[in-house]
Design an enzyme around this catalytic site. Structure first.
Site, PDB file in Angstrom:
ATOM      1  N   TYR A 134       0.825  -1.212   0.000  1.00  0.00           N
ATOM      2  CA  TYR A 134       0.000   0.000   0.000  1.00  0.00           C
ATOM      3  C   TYR A 134       0.858   1.260   0.000  1.00  0.00           C
ATOM      4  CZ  TYR A 134      -4.337  -2.494   1.078  1.00  0.00           C
ATOM      5  OH  TYR A 134      -5.440  -3.292   1.032  1.00  0.00           O
ATOM      6  N   ASP A 144      -2.914 -18.200   1.302  1.00  0.00           N
ATOM      7  CA  ASP A 144      -3.994 -18.866   0.551  1.00  0.00           C
ATOM      8  C   ASP A 144      -4.630 -19.971   1.402  1.00  0.00           C
ATOM      9  OD1 ASP A 144      -1.529 -20.112   0.315  1.00  0.00           O
ATOM     10  OD2 ASP A 144      -1.761 -20.691  -1.779  1.00  0.00           O
ATOM     11  N   ASP A 182      -5.911  -6.925   5.081  1.00  0.00           N
ATOM     12  CA  ASP A 182      -7.088  -6.258   4.528  1.00  0.00           C
ATOM     13  C   ASP A 182      -8.061  -7.311   4.004  1.00  0.00           C
ATOM     14  OD1 ASP A 182      -8.786  -4.287   3.514  1.00  0.00           O
ATOM     15  OD2 ASP A 182      -7.775  -4.290   1.574  1.00  0.00           O
ATOM     16  N   ASP A 215     -11.782  -8.964   5.935  1.00  0.00           N
ATOM     17  CA  ASP A 215     -13.114  -8.930   5.328  1.00  0.00           C
ATOM     18  C   ASP A 215     -13.726 -10.329   5.366  1.00  0.00           C
ATOM     19  OD1 ASP A 215     -12.894  -6.224   4.665  1.00  0.00           O
ATOM     20  OD2 ASP A 215     -13.791  -6.520   2.680  1.00  0.00           O
TER      21      ASP A 215
HETATM   22  C1  IPM Z   1      -9.938  -1.137   5.145  1.00  0.00           C
HETATM   23  C2  IPM Z   1     -10.243  -0.549   3.793  1.00  0.00           C
HETATM   24  C3  IPM Z   1      -9.094   0.336   3.396  1.00  0.00           C
HETATM   25  C4  IPM Z   1      -7.853  -0.521   3.324  1.00  0.00           C
HETATM   26  C5  IPM Z   1      -9.293   1.116   2.079  1.00  0.00           C
HETATM   27  C6  IPM Z   1     -10.528   1.971   2.124  1.00  0.00           C
HETATM   28  C7  IPM Z   1      -8.081   1.934   1.727  1.00  0.00           C
HETATM   29  O1  IPM Z   1     -10.487  -1.560   2.880  1.00  0.00           O
HETATM   30  O2  IPM Z   1      -9.762  -0.369   6.099  1.00  0.00           O
HETATM   31  O3  IPM Z   1      -9.882  -2.362   5.246  1.00  0.00           O
HETATM   32  O4  IPM Z   1      -7.651  -1.220   2.338  1.00  0.00           O
HETATM   33  O5  IPM Z   1      -7.076  -0.491   4.284  1.00  0.00           O
HETATM   34 MG    MG Z   2     -10.610  -3.508   3.735  1.00  0.00          MG
END
Ligand code: IPM
Ligand code: MG
Length: 363
Positions: free
Chosen positions: A142, A223, A247, A251
């Site tokens: 990033y 993975d 990240d 999720d």
């Molecule tokens: C998160 C989001 C952010 C990230 C984006 C919005 C830049 O997905 O906080 O997980 O990837 O860190």
């Molecule tokens: Mg995210």
């Protein structure tokens, strides 16, 4: 106690969910005799519209001058075509880097009341889901150089993924210390079968392990980890991983607990001035409709009280209030059971109402 909180409402559903979190904080202040002063900060798409910059210098200064920062969410289709460096997300990345908050803590815990909202089989959920992802937040791909150029009429894009030993060590320590306070099991996630940065990651983690003999360290390829999270999430206690893997995995981990709308996060660096935000995005498709789930933001405010202001009792009060509201079967749309039979027993409420109900339970 008196605390100064920088408040970033942001874009999409950001303003609505932050409003509910502030309601809850004000209620806490009234009950426990604290004073919370709020300073508005523009960041993300709204800052681009107003100032031509997703995080103007003055806004970063306001955050750095505060005791902690509460953030809703940023981004939206409206800003899809602005250059990468001026995107709303870039404001967030600059804020995290500017605050030096390298350690992002994302809990994946199933609320028993929401077990049926999990997409996993009952037999898997029953074994329990309660782990934390410690995500490195201000390094890796990033923050490496991003560039696109043309070679003989063909477009080529590069993003650099780089970590140095010191960056890995400081997040590794947070991983070990987090595990130490939990069930003493740390899983380090990387892609060391392919990436040099991951091989260095693994080496540093094993070096650190010698200092934490009470913590059991294991390694897992990213993975495989993605697969294990849906196969048997009960095996995880604390996961430590680099920025992009964290990240993605966070999720996935949030989804198996029922809804991403429930998950808070804390980001901390060397000081107690932290950044607190739900892990979901700005959901522009439902913005302004009063149907968003404010719980992720409300629980982020609770984390702020616990980790930055040393107000553990107040934080627990908020978490208990959320649990009671769920016990009474109140649900926002995202956490309504999918089975009609079960949905019949639930009361669907909007964002504001959910905030009000949580405040009422605080009494
Ligand atoms: C998160 C989001 C952010 C990230 C984006 C919005 C830049 O997905 O906080 O997980 O990837 O860190
Ligand atoms: Mg995210």
């Amino acid at each position: 106690m008196e605390k100064n909180i920088a408040v970033i409402r942001g874009d999409g559903i950001g303003p609505e969910i932050v409003e509910e979190a502030l309601k809850v904080l004000n209620k806490i202040a009234a009950i426990y005799g604290h004073t919370f002063n709020y300073t508005d900060v523009d960041m993300g798409g709204c800052a681009i519209d107003k100032w031509g910059d997703p995080l103007p210098e003055e806004m970063l200064k306001r955050c750095l001058a505060s005791d902690s920062v509460l953030l809703g969410a940023v981004g939206g289709n409206k800003w899809n075509d602005v250059p990468g460096d001026m995107r709303p997300e870039k404001g967030l990345l600059r804020l995290r880097a500017g605050m030096g908050v390298y350690s992002n803590n994302r809990p994946a815990k199933i609320w028993p009341q929401l077990a049926s909202a999990s997409p996993l089989k009952e037999s898997v959920v029953e074994k329990g889901i309660d782990f934390i992802i410690v995500r490195e937040l201000i390094g890796g791909i990033y923050f490496g150089e991003h560039e696109t150029h043309e070679e003989k009429g063909v477009l080529v894009a590069n993003d650099i993924l780089s970590y140095n030993e010191e960056e890995i060590e400081r997040i590794g320590r947070i991983g070990f210390e987090t595990a130490r306070k939990r069930n003493k099991k740390l899983c380090s996630v990387e892609k060391s079968n392919v990436l040099d940065s991951s091989r260095l990651w693994k080496k540093v983690m094993h070096r650190l392990a010698e200092e934490y003999p009470d913590v059991e360290l294991s390694d897992m390829l990213v993975d495989n980890c993605a697969m294990q999270i849906v196969k048997d999430p009960s095996q995880f206690d604390t996961v430590v991983t680099e920025n992009m893997f964290g990240d993605i995995l966070s999720d996935e981990a949030s989804m198996i607990t029922g809804s991403i709308g429930m998950i808070p996060s804390s980001s901390l660096g060397k000081t107690t001035c932290g950044l607190y935000e739900p892990i979901h995005g700005s959901a522009p498709d439902i913005a302004g409709m009063d149907i968003a789930n404010p719980i992720g933001t409300i629980l982020s405010a609770a984390m702020m009280l616990r980790f930055s202001f040393d107000m553990g009792k107040e934080a627990s009060a908020i978490e208990t209030a959320v649990s009671r509201v769920l016990d009474k079967n109140y649900r926002t749309a995202d956490i309504m059971p999918s089975l009609e039979e079960e949905a019949k027993n639930c009361i669907k409420v909007g964002c504001k109402k959910m905030g009000d109900l949580i405040c009422e339970e605080l009494n």
